[in-house]
Structure formats: C-alpha cells, structure tokens
Write an enzyme that holds these catalytic residues in place. Structure first.
Site, PDB file in Angstrom:
ATOM      1  N   GLY A 259      36.350  30.075  64.506  1.00 17.95           N
ATOM      2  CA  GLY A 259      36.198  31.333  63.776  1.00 17.95           C
ATOM      3  C   GLY A 259      34.788  31.872  63.907  1.00 17.95           C
TER       4      GLY A 259
ATOM      5  N   VAL B 290      31.929  31.191  62.289  1.00 20.84           N
ATOM      6  CA  VAL B 290      30.859  30.193  62.374  1.00 20.84           C
ATOM      7  C   VAL B 290      31.060  29.310  63.604  1.00 20.84           C
ATOM      8  CG1 VAL B 290      29.704  28.289  61.211  1.00 20.84           C
ATOM      9  CG2 VAL B 290      30.646  30.148  59.853  1.00 20.84           C
TER      10      VAL B 290
ATOM     11  N   LYS C  95      32.231  31.779  42.810  1.00 17.27           N
ATOM     12  CA  LYS C  95      33.108  32.057  43.954  1.00 17.27           C
ATOM     13  C   LYS C  95      34.321  32.802  43.435  1.00 17.27           C
ATOM     14  CE  LYS C  95      33.661  30.772  48.387  1.00 17.27           C
ATOM     15  NZ  LYS C  95      32.641  30.572  49.414  1.00 17.27           N
TER      16      LYS C  95
ATOM     17  N   GLY D 109      38.039  24.713  64.502  1.00 21.01           N
ATOM     18  CA  GLY D 109      37.978  26.061  63.947  1.00 21.01           C
ATOM     19  C   GLY D 109      37.039  26.939  64.762  1.00 21.01           C
TER      20      GLY D 109
HETATM   21  P1  NAD Z   1      36.955  31.998  59.847  1.00 17.16           P
HETATM   22  O1  NAD Z   1      38.156  32.355  59.042  1.00 17.16           O
HETATM   23  O2  NAD Z   1      36.319  33.051  60.700  1.00 17.16           O
HETATM   24  O3  NAD Z   1      37.314  30.773  60.831  1.00 17.16           O
HETATM   25  C1  NAD Z   1      38.095  29.692  60.484  1.00 17.16           C
HETATM   26  C2  NAD Z   1      38.887  29.297  61.714  1.00 17.16           C
HETATM   27  O4  NAD Z   1      39.581  28.094  61.433  1.00 17.16           O
HETATM   28  C3  NAD Z   1      39.941  30.355  62.117  1.00 17.16           C
HETATM   29  O5  NAD Z   1      39.824  30.649  63.487  1.00 17.16           O
HETATM   30  C4  NAD Z   1      41.264  29.648  61.778  1.00 17.16           C
HETATM   31  O6  NAD Z   1      42.318  30.037  62.644  1.00 17.16           O
HETATM   32  C5  NAD Z   1      40.891  28.198  61.961  1.00 17.16           C
HETATM   33  N1  NAD Z   1      41.762  27.256  61.262  1.00 17.16           N
HETATM   34  C6  NAD Z   1      42.343  27.376  60.036  1.00 17.16           C
HETATM   35  N2  NAD Z   1      43.071  26.278  59.756  1.00 17.16           N
HETATM   36  C7  NAD Z   1      42.943  25.455  60.827  1.00 17.16           C
HETATM   37  C8  NAD Z   1      43.438  24.157  61.144  1.00 17.16           C
HETATM   38  N3  NAD Z   1      44.239  23.514  60.293  1.00 17.16           N
HETATM   39  N4  NAD Z   1      43.091  23.593  62.309  1.00 17.16           N
HETATM   40  C9  NAD Z   1      42.275  24.253  63.186  1.00 17.16           C
HETATM   41  N5  NAD Z   1      41.775  25.468  62.943  1.00 17.16           N
HETATM   42  C10 NAD Z   1      42.103  26.064  61.795  1.00 17.16           C
HETATM   43  O7  NAD Z   1      35.909  31.360  58.836  1.00 17.16           O
HETATM   44  P2  NAD Z   1      34.357  31.125  59.064  1.00 17.16           P
HETATM   45  O8  NAD Z   1      33.616  32.241  58.437  1.00 17.16           O
HETATM   46  O9  NAD Z   1      34.081  30.771  60.497  1.00 17.16           O
HETATM   47  O10 NAD Z   1      34.105  29.849  58.157  1.00 17.16           O
HETATM   48  C11 NAD Z   1      34.541  28.565  58.568  1.00 17.16           C
HETATM   49  C12 NAD Z   1      34.378  27.580  57.426  1.00 17.16           C
HETATM   50  O11 NAD Z   1      33.011  27.516  57.059  1.00 17.16           O
HETATM   51  C13 NAD Z   1      35.136  27.954  56.139  1.00 17.16           C
HETATM   52  O12 NAD Z   1      35.554  26.774  55.505  1.00 17.16           O
HETATM   53  C14 NAD Z   1      34.093  28.641  55.300  1.00 17.16           C
HETATM   54  O13 NAD Z   1      34.349  28.540  53.916  1.00 17.16           O
HETATM   55  C15 NAD Z   1      32.867  27.835  55.677  1.00 17.16           C
HETATM   56  N6  NAD Z   1      31.624  28.583  55.496  1.00 17.16           N
HETATM   57  C16 NAD Z   1      31.445  29.756  56.141  1.00 17.16           C
HETATM   58  C17 NAD Z   1      30.263  30.457  55.955  1.00 17.16           C
HETATM   59  C18 NAD Z   1      30.013  31.749  56.687  1.00 17.16           C
HETATM   60  O14 NAD Z   1      28.852  32.193  56.727  1.00 17.16           O
HETATM   61  N7  NAD Z   1      30.998  32.371  57.290  1.00 17.16           N
HETATM   62  C19 NAD Z   1      29.268  29.942  55.113  1.00 17.16           C
HETATM   63  C20 NAD Z   1      29.478  28.711  54.491  1.00 17.16           C
HETATM   64  C21 NAD Z   1      30.657  28.041  54.686  1.00 17.16           C
END
Ligand code: NAD
Length: 357
Positions: free
Chosen positions: A184, A186, A82, A182
């Site tokens: 975001g 996912v 990572k 969250g």
């Molecule tokens: P992202 O950045 O698109 O979404 C994260 C969301 O969480 C954002 O909207 C952000 O504003 C919100 N957030 C941050 N801190 C917060 C809090 N304290 N309270 C509430 N909301 C909060 O990221 P993503 O790609 O959707 O990934 C989400 C999580 O899943 C991350 O931890 C990432 O490491 C993990 N993950 C993602 C993937 C992927 O394919 N994108 C794969 C494996 C793991």
C-alpha cells in the site's frame, strides 16, 4: 461474555469514546480518545468494513491507545486518539459524508484532531476541513503536509536499519532479504528505500492491482502468494498491511531474524507474543515506535510545516530504536514492554509537572 464498552475503556485507560451516526450519509463513526495528558489527542480516521460493531469498537480502542504511546515515545506534545468509520469505502465516500463527519469532529472542540489512515486520503481531509479546523494531513496546496506515508516509510526504514545493526553489527543490509506484507502507501515507499539500497525484496498483497504497480516500479521485487508466507525463508519481516499478524501460529513458523514494519498493533497479544519473540531470538521493533514517522510529520504541520525539520525528527527513530533494545536487555523485558515503559514514564512525568503551580 462480551465486555461492555465502558469495561473495556476502564481496562485500557480510555478517557472518552464518542459514537456518531447519520442516516442521510450512512455515516457510522466511533471516535476514541485514550489519553490527553500530553496534548490534544491526534490520530487518523480509518474507514473499514468491519464484521461487527464490536470489532470496530475494539479496533478504535486499541488503535487510540497505540497513538498515546506513539506520540509519547516520539517526544510529541500530543495525546492518543483514533476514529473508525464502519462501512464500505467504495459506497460511502462523498462530500456530504466527510463534511458530516467533520461536524462531529468539530463538536469535540479540539480534544480530538484527525488525519488520514487506511482508506482515507488528503482529499477526504479537505472535505472534513470544510467543517472543522481540527484536521491535519491536508493537501500541500491547502497548506498541509500532504500524504504522511513517505515519512512513515522512512521511519520504518530507520528502525529496520537499527535492528539490522543490533542483529548483524552493521546497518547495511548486505545480502539480507526482506518480505514486505502489504504493497500500500507505506509498503511501496518502504520498498523504494530498500530497492535503492540493493536489498532483495519479496512482496505480497491481496490487491492484484497494487502488486502490478509494484512490479512496474521495481522490477527486481519478487511477488509471493499471501498464503504460507511464514513457510518462506527471509531475514526481515515487514508487516505493512493490518494488525495482529504476529501471533502464536505465525511465530511458531517464523524463520526471520527481525520484525520491523508499519502496521499498527502487530502483536496479537503483547503479553504473550512479546516474550515469545524474545524466546525465539527474533528482534522486534515496537510498532508504535517504528511507525511514528507519519504523526511526526503531522505534528510539524501543526507548528507550521517544514519538510526538512520533519525528516530530521523522523531520523531519530534510528537512535530511539537502539535505546529501546538496550533498555529491554538491561531490564530483561521484551522490546514492546521496554518502549511502553519509556512512553508511560514521560506521560507520568509531564502529568506531575502540572500539579502544584
Ligand atoms: P494501505 O491501505 O495503503 O495499504 C495496506 C495494503 O495492505 C493494501 O495494499 C492492502 O491490499 C494490503 N492488505 C490488506 N490485507 C492484507 C493481507 N491480509 N495480506 C496482504 N496484504 C494485505 O495502508 P497504508 O497507509 O500503507 O498503511 C499500512 C499499515 O501501516 C496500516 O496498518 C496502517 O494503519 C499503518 N500505518 C500507516 C501510516 C501511514 O502514514 N499511512 C502510519 C502509521 C501506521
């Protein structure tokens, strides 16, 4: 006293950690390679405004170790790595920034392959790809598999269904409720799957714009405040923001039956909070097992991309989750530990294969 990086590497079993900086672009990167027994280390690049360099190191070490477990348990021939980039995404992102980073990735000669993570996009991967071939998650028009988030969300949905089967004997959700923390990449896809099945979803996020988008896309979803979410009543908690939200304080308040979400490193301390969840009767789907959909999709990209194949491999998360529940019961351990044992056994078995001939 703060442990040195080498002490931390030794404790967590890392092979190599590389520090990179470039004054011209403002790049500050830490590339952590945890274990390459199964294959080259693969893991996303996270761009985050860390409070300190020490915090960034810890994140890189924990996330790369998680990637080793994720690929191992998913049956992929990949190791765990990572990268974390330190700074403000809004100020730093530019073509030279990404290309400089790409050159650093290239200097590792394929021992580390990168992809998207928090604050990095398929477009950014395209810039990185101008300097190195060791990059995945490229846009579809560039021959890649694009955004991995829909696959991660589908895997989370599969793991959540398996947990529902374990908890209530049926993998339909009926009138159960889910809190998605969250909204975001996912989180939004996950909400889509749940809403389609008629599930009542609550959502919280620190980003108002994202909440607005969710409300527009899914009018039945109810927005709740970030503060005090564990005082609310819901059946399933889906952490899809950042890590360590499952800790002593939150567990003490939790009234849910299941934790199943996408965030990495959900347990603040697996040795403390894994057993604590068992004691409280909360079913926990190990993070590195349930959120492997994205890396599974990317691993298919490495072999020549095929969406149907990727989807069918992601679906296996359902059965694997049920297997982990059974093993945890048999061995009388928490689910995270059961999953770690399976992953460690695979790594050990494959390492042994290489000895002798
Ligand atoms: P992202 O950045 O698109 O979404 C994260 C969301 O969480 C954002 O909207 C952000 O504003 C919100 N957030 C941050 N801190 C917060 C809090 N304290 N309270 C509430 N909301 C909060 O990221 P993503 O790609 O959707 O990934 C989400 C999580 O899943 C991350 O931890 C990432 O490491 C993990 N993950 C993602 C993937 C992927 O394919 N994108 C794969 C494996 C793991």
């Amino acid at each position: 006293m703060q442990q040195s990086v080498l002490d931390q590497m030794q404790q967590m079993g890392h092979e190599q950690v590389v520090f990179c900086q470039d004054p011209h672009t403002g790049l500050k990167a830490i590339i952590a390679i945890h274990n390459t027994t199964l294959g080259p280390s693969l893991g996303g690049t996270r761009l985050w405004n860390y409070n300190s360099h020490e915090e960034a190191v810890v994140d890189a070490l924990r996330l790369s170790r998680g990637m080793t477990y994720k690929s191992a348990i998913s049956g992929l021939n990949l190791g765990g790595g990572k990268a974390v980039l330190i700074g403000d995404a809004a100020k730093l992102k530019s073509e030279p920034y990404w290309r400089r980073y790409g050159k650093f990735v290239n200097s590792l000669n394929g021992k580390y392959i990168t992809a998207e993570d928090v604050n990095t996009s398929a477009k950014d991967m395209e810039y990185i790809g101008m300097e190195t071939k060791f990059v995945t998650g490229l846009p579809e028009f560039a021959g890649g598999s694009g955004d991995p988030s829909p696959f991660t969300a589908y895997g989370v949905y599969m793991g959540m269904k398996a947990a529902a089967k374990k908890a209530w004997g049926n993998d339909g959700f009926g009138d159960r409720t889910v809190l998605v923390q969250g909204a975001g990449n996912v989180g939004q896809y996950l909400i889509g799957y749940l809403v389609k099945e008629g599930v009542k979803v609550y959502v919280c996020d620190i980003n108002e714009e994202r909440l607005k988008t969710v409300k527009q896309k899914f009018p039945t979803v109810e927005v709740v405040a970030n503060e005090g979410i564990f005082d609310l009543e819901f059946d399933i908690y889906a952490p899809c923001a950042l890590g360590a939200t499952v800790n002593t304080e939150s567990i003490n308040k939790m009234k849910c039956h299941i934790i199943a979400g996408a965030a990495n490193n959900q347990l603040a301390d697996e040795n403390v909070h894994g057993p604590m969840l068992v004691e409280k009767g909360i079913i926990y789907v190990p993070d590195f097992l349930i959120n492997a959909g994205g890396i599974i999709n990317i691993s298919v990209e490495l072999q020549g991309y095929n969406k149907e194949r990727a989807t069918s491999i992601v679906e296996k998360i359902y059965g694997r989750t049920l297997e982990i529940f059974s093993l945890a019961e048999q061995e009388n351990v928490h689910t995270q530990l059961a999953a770690m044992r399976i992953a460690e056994k695979r790594i050990k078995d494959i390492a042994n294969l290489r000895v002798g001939i």
